[in-house]
Write a protein that holds these residues in place. Sequence first.
Motif, short mmCIF file in Angstrom:
data_model
loop_
_atom_site.label_atom_id
_atom_site.label_comp_id
_atom_site.label_asym_id
_atom_site.label_seq_id
_atom_site.Cartn_x
_atom_site.Cartn_y
_atom_site.Cartn_z
N LEU A 184 62.32 42.74 85.83
CA LEU A 184 61.52 43.50 84.88
C LEU A 184 62.33 44.61 84.22
CD1 LEU A 184 58.11 43.76 86.77
CD2 LEU A 184 58.64 42.39 84.75
N PHE A 185 63.09 45.36 85.00
CA PHE A 185 63.88 46.42 84.40
C PHE A 185 64.99 45.87 83.50
CE2 PHE A 185 62.03 49.02 87.81
CZ PHE A 185 61.67 50.13 87.06
N ARG A 186 65.51 44.74 83.92
CA ARG A 186 66.52 44.13 83.04
C ARG A 186 65.88 43.65 81.74
NH1 ARG A 186 70.81 39.36 84.77
NH2 ARG A 186 72.25 39.72 83.03
N ALA A 187 64.66 43.14 81.83
CA ALA A 187 63.94 42.72 80.62
C ALA A 187 63.67 43.91 79.72
CB ALA A 187 62.64 42.03 81.00
N PHE A 198 72.86 36.62 70.24
CA PHE A 198 72.72 35.54 71.22
C PHE A 198 73.19 35.96 72.61
CE2 PHE A 198 72.39 31.33 68.67
CZ PHE A 198 71.19 31.77 68.15
N HIS A 199 73.83 37.12 72.74
CA HIS A 199 74.11 37.61 74.08
C HIS A 199 72.81 37.82 74.85
CE1 HIS A 199 78.05 38.48 72.29
NE2 HIS A 199 78.52 38.48 73.55
N TYR A 200 71.79 38.31 74.16
CA TYR A 200 70.50 38.55 74.79
C TYR A 200 69.83 37.23 75.17
CZ TYR A 200 71.53 42.86 72.32
OH TYR A 200 72.17 43.98 71.83
N LEU A 201 70.09 36.18 74.41
CA LEU A 201 69.53 34.87 74.75
C LEU A 201 70.06 34.40 76.09
CD1 LEU A 201 68.92 31.96 72.30
CD2 LEU A 201 70.03 31.48 74.48
N ALA A 202 71.38 34.57 76.33
CA ALA A 202 71.95 34.18 77.62
C ALA A 202 71.39 35.04 78.74
CB ALA A 202 73.47 34.29 77.56
N GLN A 203 71.18 36.33 78.50
CA GLN A 203 70.63 37.20 79.54
C GLN A 203 69.18 36.82 79.87
OE1 GLN A 203 71.19 41.24 78.20
NE2 GLN A 203 73.39 40.96 77.83
N ILE A 204 68.39 36.50 78.85
CA ILE A 204 67.00 36.08 79.09
C ILE A 204 66.97 34.77 79.87
CG2 ILE A 204 64.85 35.40 77.96
CD1 ILE A 204 65.62 37.23 75.63
N THR A 205 67.90 33.86 79.55
CA THR A 205 67.94 32.59 80.28
C THR A 205 68.26 32.82 81.75
OG1 THR A 205 68.66 31.46 78.26
CG2 THR A 205 68.99 30.31 80.34
N THR A 206 69.12 33.80 82.05
CA THR A 206 69.41 34.12 83.45
C THR A 206 68.16 34.59 84.17
OG1 THR A 206 71.68 34.72 82.86
CG2 THR A 206 70.83 35.54 84.96
N ILE A 207 67.37 35.43 83.53
CA ILE A 207 66.10 35.88 84.12
C ILE A 207 65.16 34.70 84.32
CG2 ILE A 207 64.08 37.35 83.75
CD1 ILE A 207 65.85 39.26 82.19
N ARG A 208 65.10 33.82 83.35
CA ARG A 208 64.21 32.65 83.45
C ARG A 208 64.62 31.75 84.61
NH1 ARG A 208 60.89 28.92 80.18
NH2 ARG A 208 60.35 30.73 78.91
#
Length: 647
Positions: free
Chosen positions: A440-443, A410-420
């Motif tokens: 994009l590079f972070r994704a 779920f750490h990745y879920l928080a990071q994806i939400t930041t990108i969103r």
Amino acid sequence: MDTGQLSPISTELEMPPVGVSASSVPTMIHSATSSCAESWSTSYSDGAEPGDETDEHDVSWEKNPDDVLTVPKIEPLEDDDFQMDDVKEAPRTPIPEPTDITTPQAKVKRPRGRPRKHPLTPQVAANKVAKGRSKTGCITCRRRKKKCDEAKPRCLNCEKNAVLCEGYHEKTIWKSGKEKKVEEARQNRHSLPHITLQPIFQGVETPEDMVFLNHYISHLSGVLTVEGQHKNAFKDMLLQMAVEHRGLMHSILSVASRHIDYDTPYGLKILSSSPKITLASLLDRSQFHHNAAMEKLCEPVGNESDPKNKTNLSPRYGQMLCLLLQTLAEGNPNGDHRVHLSAYKNLIQQSPPPDNAFLIFITEFFQYRVFADELIRYPDLHIPRLATEDWEPWLEIQPARLIGIADGLFHYLAQITTIRNNIRANMAAEVDPVVDYTSLFRAAEIDSAIREWTPHWPPGDSRDRVGLLYKQMMWVYLFRTIYPPSSSSPSALFSQAAPSIVPLSPTSQPHSARTPSSSERPTSSHTTPPRADSPPPIRYPPHHDHRITIAVDESLAILDSFKPSDPVQTLLLVPCLVIGCACFAPAQRERIRAAIRTVRGYTGLRNSDCVGEVLEEVWRLMERGDWVRVWDWQGVARSMGLDFSCA
């Protein structure tokens, strides 16, 4: 008296009556049997005229066949003034009214003799005293065997003899055996001292409370965790603390009462289980426990250095947990769950519970909901963000119960939400491109980390397959985030950062980036079925990529593999939301609907209905072609006024 003279009757001689001419009197003879019945029969003679007046004492004569007249015997009367006209009929015995059932009446025998002129009325003496020894005398006279005058309150005979009168025995009334038993039971009930049985558990005082407690033990505690009954923290930890803490017991009974659905067969069975409980009494008692729990929770903690106050920290965390569950059970759409999550985060940083096992349990429980809140929360200055990308647990979470916390997914879920959130801000500001190279590079880094993530569960544990579903869900969330509908050519941009992006399910087959799947490849004209039998056309967004369709199909296959009674159903609501927002085909949507109904039936949590409402609105927007709003389902939930926890 002259004995020599004979009576004319005795000598049967004919003598003319005195003063009557012989020619007018017929010849008569007195029969020796004058007392027989024939001597009483009298009638008028044949020669009697109707107009002749006779005296009322005259006797009419009857001729015998031998022309000899018989004189009847006249008995003397006691009363010379007796008249037959004065004789009256005796009063008749009243005849009872006829009833439906006719009973034969016994024939009353007529008394012999002539009825009296004045019938005598039998007199019964009312004050008749039965002869024999009296048994109602005073105790002293009965013991001395003396006659007692039975004077009250003391016997005069005892006073006359200068003896102490001991009074009289209590008058007893005859009673049947059943009446004696009832009287004895009543006397025993009144003679026994009154006792009050205190409740064995604090807060569990009424039959309604027992219904709530039994529901929590036998049903609710089992659907909140994937653990078995012998390793259930909701019973082994929370219930043990509630026995000694009244506020936590009120919280447990409150959440159990809000979880029961009285319109289901299970709820109707509870209502019919006891005549002492009603729906109104259950609702009143539920509100009472909620108010009592909130009152106990708002009490000040006191000095933290006091060991007693440190002991009370664990029940306070338990109350927060129950209040959070109550928002899920009620399907609260007002964001009340976020209040309890914020209170947990503030308290855990200052005063963690002293018990390490309980600390691990509540950390995993709350942090799972904190990360899941990212899927519904719309970024707003008034609503603080709870999840952080660099969160680390205080202790190693062992044993792990849920997916995504101990393993770090779920750490990745928080990071994806930041990108969103950054892309949403660029779309609102009309920045071109909306997906910059930093995102994009972070994704790409997140994509590599998701591919390397592997669930570790014992063989045969259903959470192993759920882990693969979460892995696929995370990839779908990332793919949908970096491909917003407003980007000109997102495929080209993303291919520079991640040249090979394929579905993550191990059962998927590799496909070319430009080769559509067989389900999407248009068929020739001669194989097209008639329009009447063809399904409705599937509307895809611009620049639609078949890879998202493959990932959704594989995720649905995993969802369909779980039985409705599998405990992992409590972990499937989050994947249903993310995968459902990427279902463009009607068949895929129907499978998501079935999966949500299964989760709702197993857990009984009404927040599943909120997830279904959001998905239905997203699918309506797909049919209208509003792809910007389809991409931003957090904004859709906000426009619907739904702010809930999707975990």
